[in-house]
Scaffold this active site. Structure first.
Site, short mmCIF file in Angstrom:
data_model
loop_
_atom_site.label_atom_id
_atom_site.label_comp_id
_atom_site.label_asym_id
_atom_site.label_seq_id
_atom_site.Cartn_x
_atom_site.Cartn_y
_atom_site.Cartn_z
N LYS A 1 0.80 -1.32 0.03
CA LYS A 1 0.08 0.07 0.04
C LYS A 1 0.81 1.24 0.06
O LYS A 1 0.60 2.37 -0.66
CB LYS A 1 -0.83 -0.03 1.05
CG LYS A 1 -0.32 -0.22 2.67
CD LYS A 1 -0.87 -1.75 2.99
CE LYS A 1 0.35 -1.99 4.35
NZ LYS A 1 -0.15 -3.03 5.11
N LYS B 1 -4.15 3.61 2.48
CA LYS B 1 -5.47 2.65 1.94
C LYS B 1 -6.41 3.77 1.71
O LYS B 1 -7.00 3.44 0.39
CB LYS B 1 -5.91 1.77 2.91
CG LYS B 1 -4.82 0.81 3.38
CD LYS B 1 -5.20 -0.18 4.46
CE LYS B 1 -4.11 -1.21 4.75
NZ LYS B 1 -4.14 -1.71 6.16
N1 HSE Z 1 -0.93 -3.62 9.80
C1 HSE Z 1 -1.94 -3.78 9.09
C2 HSE Z 1 -3.23 -4.04 9.66
C3 HSE Z 1 -1.48 -4.87 8.06
O1 HSE Z 1 -3.16 -4.26 10.94
O2 HSE Z 1 -4.21 -3.76 9.05
C4 HSE Z 1 -2.55 -4.79 6.92
O3 HSE Z 1 -2.39 -3.83 5.95
#
Ligand code: HSE
Length: 404
Positions: A99, A199
């Site tokens: 991402k 995101k």
């Molecule tokens: N660190 C991210 C989460 C992993 O906890 O959603 C997935 O992108």
């Protein structure tokens, strides 16, 4: 068709596992096999089922004309950007779970893919195993997207769920998330909202057609959420969730924000707990659609990568039309100009608050200190709110949280 996996960590090893475990299903759907020819990683994996495919040299993959499909699961932008660009220029299809790379360089890489008639797909980069990018682009393609908001980070949702359901203080919930392997040793990108911001940028770029950069999105994490705010939410019909939120404004621009929100319990998003992700999309024709599932973890995320590899194999000759336009600094409205409803908690005199805010909704909490005031404002800009709060004599503000 021959494939390579770059990065043999949580996601990359999941991609290997699915390609081996579900090989017959994949072959049946495609009419051909996807065979892993290389796994790129600087580490050794003695005894691993793909040990004999391991290479430490990216050039092996780049130079091999047999390799048509590459899954990039390295994370970060260096060297992932350079590797991805060179692979696309060499006519290879690339899929990614990265991402940070897509949010930063998505426009450039999609342009390169188009110029070389290959696919660059990254379903796994948002929502992990939850299908969201392809539905947004394809299934909701006949809609103007009006708004989306979602829980896009499993780690922070786990922490907030623990705080909410078990009255666990933030530090304790974070330590538990680390102990269970959800949060990284350095959890900053999750906790401070950078992961959700990336995101949100990707979702916004697909929804609204221009590259949205993380620098354009005001971002606030969950580190300042106090257990008392959680108690107010609980006692008054709300959940607290870290959301990526984006909406088309009447002036043609978009408002994008990453922040903790009070979410009314009756909203679908309020039902998303633990490490799960949930995203609401509103289109002008379809109205509201809700996506839910596992947003992190090896196999859920890898399942999206493998589906992208399959899509690339199916569109090996005729590239899928997928992408968005260039950055436009003016396209994202300054969030300070956008109106929101706020939950405010502080210590002061309720009559002083009434004098400045008029008829706002005051919230109560059993056992709260006598001088604590908590209320929900009308919709206003943050600067107007701050000015009003400054006008209240002797009010010490402890929390200011957006309300969905
Ligand atoms: N660190 C991210 C989460 C992993 O906890 O959603 C997935 O992108």
């Amino acid at each position: 068709m021959k494939a390579a996996i770059m990065g043999y960590g949580v996601v990359g090893s999941g991609v290997g596992e699915i390609l081996l475990k579900n090989a017959a299903l994949i072959e049946n759907k495609l009419g051909e096999k996807i065979e892993i020819k290389y796994v790129l990683d600087l580490r050794d994996f003695p005894g691993d089922v793909l040990e004999n495919r391991l290479t430490k040299n990216f050039e092996d993959i780049l130079a091999d004309d047999e390799v048509k499909l590459v899954c990039e699961a390295m994370g970060g932008t260096k060297p992932a950007y350079e590797f991805t660009k060179r692979l696309l220029e060499a006519g290879k299809h690339v899929v990614s779970s990265n991402k940070e790379l897509v949010a930063t360089y998505g426009y450039e890489l999609l342009k390169t893919a188009k110029e070389h008639n290959v696919n660059y797909l990254f379903e796994a980069a948002v929502g992990g195993g939850v299908p969201i990018l392809r539905p947004l682009w394809q299934c909701l393609g006949a809609n103007h997207i009006e708004r989306f908001y979602g829980i896009l980070n499993g780690t922070t949702n786990f922490i907030l769920t623990k705080m909410y359901n078990e009255d666990m203080p933030f530090d304790e919930a974070l330590a538990l998330a680390q102990q269970l392997g959800y949060a990284e040793k350095d959890p900053t990108a999750d906790i401070a909202g950078a992961d959700v911001c990336r995101k949100t940028c990707i979702l916004a770029s697909i929804s609204f057609g221009k590259h949205i950069d993380p620098a354009q999105v005001q971002t606030q994490g969950i580190q300042d959420i106090h257990i008392r705010d959680v108690s107010y939410a609980k006692a008054n019909g709300y959940e607290i969730k870290l959301l990526g939120f984006c909406e088309k404004l009447e002036n043609g621009k978009i408002d994008a924000i990453v922040a903790p929100f009070f979410v009314p319990k009756e909203n679908q998003i309020a039902t998303v707990s633990d490490v799960f992700n949930g995203i609401v999309v509103v289109g002008d024709m379809v109205d509201e659609v809700f996506f839910y599932g596992r947003g992190a973890g090896s196999l859920p995320t890898a399942s999206a990568c493998v589906a992208d590899l399959m899509d690339c194999a199916m569109h090996a000759d005729k590239r899928k039309n997928f992408g968005w336009g260039e950055r436009d600094a003016a396209f994202v409205e300054k969030h300070a100009n956008c109106k929101t409803t706020y939950f405010v908690r502080g210590e002061g005199d309720i009559n002083e608050v009434k004098k400045v805010f008029g008829d706002v909704t005051f919230l109560s909490l059993q056992g709260a200190p006598l001088d604590e005031v908590a209320f929900i404002t009308a919709k206003e800009t943050e600067s107007a709110l701050d000015k009003k709060l400054a006008d209240i004599g002797n009010l010490h503000i402890s929390a200011k949280i957006r309300v969905l």
